[in-house]
Structure formats: structure tokens, C-alpha cells
Design a protein around this motif. Sequence first.
Motif, PDB file in Angstrom:
ATOM      1  N   SER A 142       3.064   5.238   3.840  1.00  0.00           N
ATOM      2  CA  SER A 142       3.954   5.779   4.885  1.00  0.00           C
ATOM      3  C   SER A 142       5.200   6.442   4.302  1.00  0.00           C
ATOM      4  N   LYS A 143       5.728   5.913   3.204  1.00  0.00           N
ATOM      5  CA  LYS A 143       6.921   6.516   2.604  1.00  0.00           C
ATOM      6  C   LYS A 143       6.575   7.826   1.892  1.00  0.00           C
ATOM      7  N   VAL A 144       5.378   7.872   1.339  1.00  0.00           N
ATOM      8  CA  VAL A 144       4.907   9.119   0.738  1.00  0.00           C
ATOM      9  C   VAL A 144       4.844  10.213   1.807  1.00  0.00           C
ATOM     10  N   LYS A 145       4.404   9.833   2.983  1.00  0.00           N
ATOM     11  CA  LYS A 145       4.229  10.804   4.077  1.00  0.00           C
ATOM     12  C   LYS A 145       5.532  11.487   4.463  1.00  0.00           C
ATOM     13  N   VAL A 146       6.637  10.732   4.512  1.00  0.00           N
ATOM     14  CA  VAL A 146       7.914  11.310   4.984  1.00  0.00           C
ATOM     15  C   VAL A 146       8.775  11.858   3.851  1.00  0.00           C
ATOM     16  N   GLY A 164       0.809  -1.218   0.000  1.00  0.00           N
ATOM     17  CA  GLY A 164       0.000   0.000   0.000  1.00  0.00           C
ATOM     18  C   GLY A 164       0.835   1.258   0.000  1.00  0.00           C
ATOM     19  N   GLY A 165       1.769   1.317  -0.942  1.00  0.00           N
ATOM     20  CA  GLY A 165       2.601   2.506  -1.084  1.00  0.00           C
ATOM     21  C   GLY A 165       2.278   3.244  -2.364  1.00  0.00           C
ATOM     22  N   ALA A 166       3.212   4.072  -2.817  1.00  0.00           N
ATOM     23  CA  ALA A 166       3.000   4.908  -3.999  1.00  0.00           C
ATOM     24  C   ALA A 166       2.648   4.076  -5.224  1.00  0.00           C
ATOM     25  N   ALA A 167       3.471   3.076  -5.525  1.00  0.00           N
ATOM     26  CA  ALA A 167       3.243   2.262  -6.723  1.00  0.00           C
ATOM     27  C   ALA A 167       1.941   1.480  -6.629  1.00  0.00           C
TER      28      ALA A 167
END
Length: 423
Positions: A40-44, A9-12
Motif C-alpha cells: 500500500s505504501k508503494v502504491k501512494v 507485505g510492503g516494499a522490504a
Amino acid sequence: MYDVIIVGGGAAGFYAAIKIAEQAPHLNVAIFERGKTVLSKVKVSGGGRCNVTHGEFSPHELASNYPRGQKELLGPFHNHAPGDIMSFFEERGVPLKIEEDGRVFPVSNSSQSIIDCFIGETERLGVKVLKNSSVKQFKKNESTEGWQVTTMNKHYQTKKLLLATGSNPKIWEQLRAIEHTIVPPVPSLFTFNIDDERIHGIQGISTNASVEIPSKKIFSSKTNLKLKSAPKSEPILQSEGPVLITHWGLSGPAILKLSAWGARILHDYRYSFRVNINWVPEYSTSSMEGYLKEIKEVEAKKTILRTNAVEIPRRLWINLVKAAGIEKDLKWADITKVKLYNLAEQLTVCSFKVEGKSTFKEEFVTAGGVDLKEINFKTFESKKHPNLYFAGEIINVDAITGGFNFQNAWTGAYLAAQAIASK
């Protein structure tokens, strides 16, 4: 039974789900996310602002920012590039801006704008998002040519499986088990840990410089001094750009670029090596020596410490003058040839011992993943297993900092989504 399961459930993962649901609304699409939260990686990213992509619109120039994947991404970037992802967000009410250095951010300066857009779109399109759904196993269903995906307590069937799990060792292990080659992951995008008087107490200073990493063979392992008998060799890595002095050593775009291009070499060095900084890239040591001799004639009565003879930050100049063995009250008229040469060398071949690395902010990036030879880059489908697709950092692609790693995720997700929807 799902038509498409996307693991991650990330960007990709989100971008692929949205594109599939848009192009083929009849398909039943689900995202499986192992954590409690998505994106979560998008957030930071970008210090919480989300560095969406980079404002480089030439596919050739764009691809040149990828130490691994440069050749393979050239074709995909002709199909889906920064202009496309910028249009995607702006058409959905998220205006973007291109900053001076080319990085692209939401005008809001908040990654939450991107997250809200993705979540809103998946809800609108009926994409199911299953959190706390860590995938324990996936295996081919020979009778349907689809896949069985197993979480902690349930089996799911799907026709198509898209893995967008980033640098996930457990997923890589499962891919090895079905005969995919995984290039061992090593860190990329990191800063250099250096303990040296010349940069103590001046953290926060940034200046343009040329950076080189020489071959380790020209240094003595016992003394860390150059061996006079060793032949000169070309640097194994070099870059130019802003260098930032930090509490722990050196960072900034020039350093991060070296860490990306040299990810495997520096891993082999166990992050113990030397780095040479030319603080005045337009000069060589000999031309700087000549220039300083001119300064000696013109500024004879002035003290060297107080005469910032080159365009570098004053506090850095003071530290380099001291490192050259020049006393604080020494005037230009009285400097010896040896000390003048020492100063020229500190300015143009300032050598530091690197011992270790630090992750660049929260943006942990790895070099490694699914071998690129085993992926069809027109569709991002596995060449070994039909109906298995990849997107994002799970494959052996990584880039320098500046939004390029996200662009790899968007492009791969888009092409995988096109292929899945068209079938």
C-alpha cells in the motif's frame, strides 16, 4: 512449518521474499500481511508514481541523506545500492528513469508497474502471501531455535523470522517484551503550518531559499519578538533549496530536509517555533541593504512595488514590500533608511511563526524504532536473538524525501535475505 516467515507485505517484505526464494529455492517462504492489500505504501509513493530510489551512486553521498542511520548504512550501501535495485526492476521488464532532481521512477509513471512486478515474482517463485494475517504474537521456540508466530486463530512455526512491519507500535511493543530497545517514534518529513499575511494568497509559488531555525532562547515567549539583550547564536538547523508556499504554510525540499534532520528537536518544541527564510541566499541583510541603495539611485523615479529588484517571484516581492511598510505608490527616490532596511530584512531574514505541522502527502515517515546498536548491519539480524531479522522502517533509520527511505528498505531486505538464504 515454514523455513522463513516475513511479517509485513510492503516494499522490504516483498523484496526480501523474492531474494530469499531466488537464492534458496528449496526454502518455504511466506509473507504475512495484516491488511486486505499488499504494498500500500508503494502504491501512494511519489504521488502514485513510486519514487523507487535516488540516482546517487556513491555510498558516502547516499548515506549522508539519513539523519538516523548514516554511519550504519555506509557498509550496507557498498553491498547493495541504487544501481542494484534499478537493475532488479529493469531486468524484470520495468524500465526506470532518473529525473532532474535525482529521483528514480518507473518510465510508466505508475506505481502499479512496481506492484505488478513484485506480485508476479512472488507467484513465479512460489512465495505464499497471506493477507488479513495480523501477527498477534511471536516468541522463541527454544527447542528448535526458531520462532512461533501467532495470528488471530493460528500458530505457525518458522526457522527464521524477518520483521518488515514499518512503524507498527504493536510489533515494537512485542520487541520490547523480548528486551529489544525501541527508540520512541516521532514524525519526520512534514511541512510547516504558518498563518502569515506575507504568504497569504500566493500558494503554489516555489523559489530557492536558505532556511534556518534559530534557538528558541533568543525569542520572548510572551511577545515572540527577538530579545535585544540576548546573545546571537548559531541556528540549530539550516538548509537551502526550493521552498514551496502552500495553503497551510511552507513546504518544499528545503523545509522537508529540516523536518527530517530536526525531527526530535521540533517534536520537543511541540511544533511551535520560528523559522527564518532568506529569499536571496547570496545576500546577507547588510549586503542586501547596500544593493537596495544602489537600486534607489538607478531606479529613483520608479515605484518600489513595481520594481522587482531581486530574482524572486513577483507576487512574493509585492507581499514583502508591503510587509516592510512601503506604500504602493512610494518611489525609490523617497524611501527612508528605515523602510529600506526593513525591506532588506524581509528579503534576507524573513521570520515566520510555525504552529503545527502537516504530513507530507501520504508518505508518513517516522524517526524511531529498533535501536541500531542491537542490529548486525552485515546481516540485519538481531544481536539479541538469533534467527530474527529486520528490514525497513521498523529500525531507527529514516531519510529525507527523494527515494532514500525505499533504498533503506531494499538494502536491509537484500542483506537479510542473503544471510537467511546462506544459512
